[in-house]
Design a protein around this motif. Sequence first.
Motif, PDB file in Angstrom:
ATOM      1  N   GLN A 150       1.497  -5.420   6.784  1.00 12.73           N
ATOM      2  CA  GLN A 150       2.674  -5.769   6.008  1.00 12.73           C
ATOM      3  C   GLN A 150       2.657  -5.062   4.663  1.00 12.73           C
ATOM      4  O   GLN A 150       1.595  -4.802   4.106  1.00 12.73           O
ATOM      5  CB  GLN A 150       2.750  -7.281   5.775  1.00 12.73           C
ATOM      6  N   VAL A 151       3.856  -4.759   4.202  1.00 16.67           N
ATOM      7  CA  VAL A 151       4.029  -4.144   2.886  1.00 16.67           C
ATOM      8  C   VAL A 151       4.897  -5.067   2.058  1.00 16.67           C
ATOM      9  O   VAL A 151       5.932  -5.543   2.522  1.00 16.67           O
ATOM     10  CB  VAL A 151       4.686  -2.755   3.004  1.00 16.67           C
ATOM     11  N   GLN A 152       4.480  -5.319   0.842  1.00 19.74           N
ATOM     12  CA  GLN A 152       5.273  -6.130  -0.074  1.00 19.74           C
ATOM     13  C   GLN A 152       5.873  -5.209  -1.145  1.00 19.74           C
ATOM     14  O   GLN A 152       5.199  -4.327  -1.662  1.00 19.74           O
ATOM     15  CB  GLN A 152       4.414  -7.209  -0.745  1.00 19.74           C
TER      16      GLN A 152
ATOM     17  N   GLU B  97       7.328  -1.751  -7.008  1.00 17.80           N
ATOM     18  CA  GLU B  97       5.907  -1.566  -6.723  1.00 17.80           C
ATOM     19  C   GLU B  97       5.598  -2.060  -5.324  1.00 17.80           C
ATOM     20  O   GLU B  97       5.958  -3.175  -4.960  1.00 17.80           O
ATOM     21  CB  GLU B  97       5.038  -2.301  -7.733  1.00 17.80           C
ATOM     22  N   ALA B  98       4.923  -1.211  -4.566  1.00 14.67           N
ATOM     23  CA  ALA B  98       4.522  -1.555  -3.205  1.00 14.67           C
ATOM     24  C   ALA B  98       3.054  -1.972  -3.173  1.00 14.67           C
ATOM     25  O   ALA B  98       2.224  -1.423  -3.894  1.00 14.67           O
ATOM     26  CB  ALA B  98       4.744  -0.362  -2.277  1.00 14.67           C
ATOM     27  N   SER B  99       2.769  -2.924  -2.303  1.00  7.72           N
ATOM     28  CA  SER B  99       1.377  -3.355  -2.114  1.00  7.72           C
ATOM     29  C   SER B  99       1.194  -3.760  -0.660  1.00  7.72           C
ATOM     30  O   SER B  99       2.155  -3.929   0.087  1.00  7.72           O
ATOM     31  CB  SER B  99       1.040  -4.518  -3.048  1.00  7.72           C
ATOM     32  N   GLY B 100      -0.049  -3.917  -0.254  1.00 10.05           N
ATOM     33  CA  GLY B 100      -0.336  -4.319   1.115  1.00 10.05           C
ATOM     34  C   GLY B 100      -0.827  -3.155   1.952  1.00 10.05           C
ATOM     35  O   GLY B 100      -1.556  -2.297   1.477  1.00 10.05           O
ATOM     36  N   ASP B 101      -0.377  -3.104   3.207  1.00 14.09           N
ATOM     37  CA  ASP B 101      -0.831  -2.086   4.164  1.00 14.09           C
ATOM     38  C   ASP B 101      -0.032  -0.799   3.987  1.00 14.09           C
ATOM     39  O   ASP B 101       0.876  -0.500   4.760  1.00 14.09           O
ATOM     40  CB  ASP B 101      -0.685  -2.614   5.589  1.00 14.09           C
ATOM     41  N   ILE B 102      -0.413  -0.031   2.967  1.00 13.57           N
ATOM     42  CA  ILE B 102       0.307   1.196   2.651  1.00 13.57           C
ATOM     43  C   ILE B 102      -0.452   2.381   3.211  1.00 13.57           C
ATOM     44  O   ILE B 102      -1.627   2.571   2.911  1.00 13.57           O
ATOM     45  CB  ILE B 102       0.464   1.354   1.124  1.00 13.57           C
ATOM     46  N   TYR B 103       0.222   3.166   4.043  1.00 11.96           N
ATOM     47  CA  TYR B 103      -0.386   4.356   4.629  1.00 11.96           C
ATOM     48  C   TYR B 103       0.516   5.539   4.329  1.00 11.96           C
ATOM     49  O   TYR B 103       1.697   5.529   4.628  1.00 11.96           O
ATOM     50  CB  TYR B 103      -0.554   4.194   6.136  1.00 11.96           C
ATOM     51  N   PHE B 104      -0.056   6.558   3.728  1.00 11.32           N
ATOM     52  CA  PHE B 104       0.703   7.769   3.432  1.00 11.32           C
ATOM     53  C   PHE B 104       0.834   8.602   4.700  1.00 11.32           C
ATOM     54  O   PHE B 104      -0.061   8.612   5.524  1.00 11.32           O
ATOM     55  CB  PHE B 104       0.000   8.573   2.335  1.00 11.32           C
ATOM     56  N   PRO B 105       1.882   9.407   4.856  1.00 15.37           N
ATOM     57  CA  PRO B 105       3.037   9.424   3.962  1.00 15.37           C
ATOM     58  C   PRO B 105       4.033   8.306   4.299  1.00 15.37           C
ATOM     59  O   PRO B 105       4.032   7.769   5.389  1.00 15.37           O
ATOM     60  CB  PRO B 105       3.652  10.782   4.253  1.00 15.37           C
ATOM     61  N   TYR B 106       4.874   7.955   3.351  1.00 12.16           N
ATOM     62  CA  TYR B 106       5.921   6.990   3.611  1.00 12.16           C
ATOM     63  C   TYR B 106       7.105   7.272   2.690  1.00 12.16           C
ATOM     64  O   TYR B 106       6.986   8.013   1.726  1.00 12.16           O
ATOM     65  CB  TYR B 106       5.434   5.555   3.449  1.00 12.16           C
TER      66      TYR B 106
ATOM     67  N   ASN C 286       2.706   8.011  -6.907  1.00 13.21           N
ATOM     68  CA  ASN C 286       1.933   7.620  -5.733  1.00 13.21           C
ATOM     69  C   ASN C 286       0.656   6.879  -6.111  1.00 13.21           C
ATOM     70  O   ASN C 286       0.195   6.008  -5.375  1.00 13.21           O
ATOM     71  CB  ASN C 286       1.597   8.841  -4.881  1.00 13.21           C
ATOM     72  N   ALA C 287       0.082   7.220  -7.250  1.00 19.18           N
ATOM     73  CA  ALA C 287      -1.150   6.555  -7.681  1.00 19.18           C
ATOM     74  C   ALA C 287      -0.899   5.075  -7.945  1.00 19.18           C
ATOM     75  O   ALA C 287      -1.803   4.245  -7.795  1.00 19.18           O
ATOM     76  CB  ALA C 287      -1.704   7.232  -8.924  1.00 19.18           C
ATOM     77  N   LYS C 288       0.322   4.747  -8.343  1.00 22.85           N
ATOM     78  CA  LYS C 288       0.683   3.357  -8.627  1.00 22.85           C
ATOM     79  C   LYS C 288       1.505   2.731  -7.502  1.00 22.85           C
ATOM     80  O   LYS C 288       1.922   1.574  -7.625  1.00 22.85           O
ATOM     81  CB  LYS C 288       1.486   3.280  -9.934  1.00 22.85           C
ATOM     82  N   ASN C 289       1.759   3.506  -6.436  1.00 25.44           N
ATOM     83  CA  ASN C 289       2.600   3.018  -5.330  1.00 25.44           C
ATOM     84  C   ASN C 289       3.912   2.446  -5.862  1.00 25.44           C
ATOM     85  O   ASN C 289       4.375   1.374  -5.432  1.00 25.44           O
ATOM     86  CB  ASN C 289       1.864   1.958  -4.506  1.00 25.44           C
ATOM     87  N   THR C 290       4.514   3.156  -6.779  1.00 20.09           N
ATOM     88  CA  THR C 290       5.714   2.678  -7.446  1.00 20.09           C
ATOM     89  C   THR C 290       6.798   3.743  -7.395  1.00 20.09           C
ATOM     90  O   THR C 290       6.520   4.933  -7.570  1.00 20.09           O
ATOM     91  CB  THR C 290       5.412   2.316  -8.911  1.00 20.09           C
ATOM     92  N   VAL C 291       8.025   3.302  -7.145  1.00 19.50           N
ATOM     93  CA  VAL C 291       9.184   4.180  -7.175  1.00 19.50           C
ATOM     94  C   VAL C 291      10.119   3.702  -8.278  1.00 19.50           C
ATOM     95  O   VAL C 291      10.206   2.493  -8.553  1.00 19.50           O
ATOM     96  CB  VAL C 291       9.904   4.206  -5.804  1.00 19.50           C
TER      97      VAL C 291
ATOM     98  N   ALA D 207      13.355  -0.447  -0.574  1.00 18.52           N
ATOM     99  CA  ALA D 207      12.962  -0.512   0.830  1.00 18.52           C
ATOM    100  C   ALA D 207      11.956   0.592   1.135  1.00 18.52           C
ATOM    101  O   ALA D 207      11.916   1.612   0.442  1.00 18.52           O
ATOM    102  CB  ALA D 207      14.180  -0.371   1.730  1.00 18.52           C
ATOM    103  N   SER D 208      11.193   0.388   2.209  1.00 11.78           N
ATOM    104  CA  SER D 208      10.147   1.346   2.556  1.00 11.78           C
ATOM    105  C   SER D 208      10.010   1.472   4.069  1.00 11.78           C
ATOM    106  O   SER D 208      10.244   0.505   4.804  1.00 11.78           O
ATOM    107  CB  SER D 208       8.811   0.890   1.949  1.00 11.78           C
ATOM    108  N   LYS D 209       9.639   2.679   4.514  1.00  8.69           N
ATOM    109  CA  LYS D 209       9.358   2.910   5.930  1.00  8.69           C
ATOM    110  C   LYS D 209       8.379   4.055   6.075  1.00  8.69           C
ATOM    111  O   LYS D 209       8.229   4.874   5.179  1.00  8.69           O
ATOM    112  CB  LYS D 209      10.644   3.231   6.698  1.00  8.69           C
ATOM    113  N   ARG D 210       7.719   4.117   7.250  1.00  2.95           N
ATOM    114  CA  ARG D 210       6.875   5.264   7.548  1.00  2.95           C
ATOM    115  C   ARG D 210       7.704   6.387   8.163  1.00  2.95           C
ATOM    116  O   ARG D 210       7.551   7.562   7.802  1.00  2.95           O
ATOM    117  CB  ARG D 210       5.757   4.871   8.526  1.00  2.95           C
ATOM    118  N   SER D 211       8.580   6.019   9.109  1.00  4.10           N
ATOM    119  CA  SER D 211       9.407   7.006   9.799  1.00  4.10           C
ATOM    120  C   SER D 211      10.526   6.267  10.512  1.00  4.10           C
ATOM    121  O   SER D 211      10.610   5.031  10.451  1.00  4.10           O
ATOM    122  CB  SER D 211       8.575   7.807  10.803  1.00  4.10           C
TER     123      SER D 211
END
Length: 119
Positions: A1-3, A23-32, A75-80, A98-102
Amino acid sequence: QVQLVESGGGLVQAGGSLRLSCEASGDIYFPYIMAWFRQVPGKERELVARISSWSGGATYLADSVKGRFTISRDNAKNTVYLQMDSLKPEDTAVYYCASKRSGSTYPYWGQGTQVTVSS
């Protein structure tokens, strides 16, 4: 999950500026991909801006905000971020991160932040 947690909304006069953060947190996998949508009651949610985490961070901006809004990410802060300048009353909406991998759908959404632009 991503918060996803948004901040930075508020009330501003026409012509003013606001900067939204997500700010994103949780199961973050690059790229996204991270994006900003907005919604006005009674209307469909609209994609405002999008940015990838790839080197160079390919971006998209809706025609209605080109030249006024800028999307960027750390990317270092997982923030947009969404820098909104020359705001207009028609920019008034709830803005969602919002966020997605693909793929075409975004599985992860923030709670939304209200932006109100007075004339």
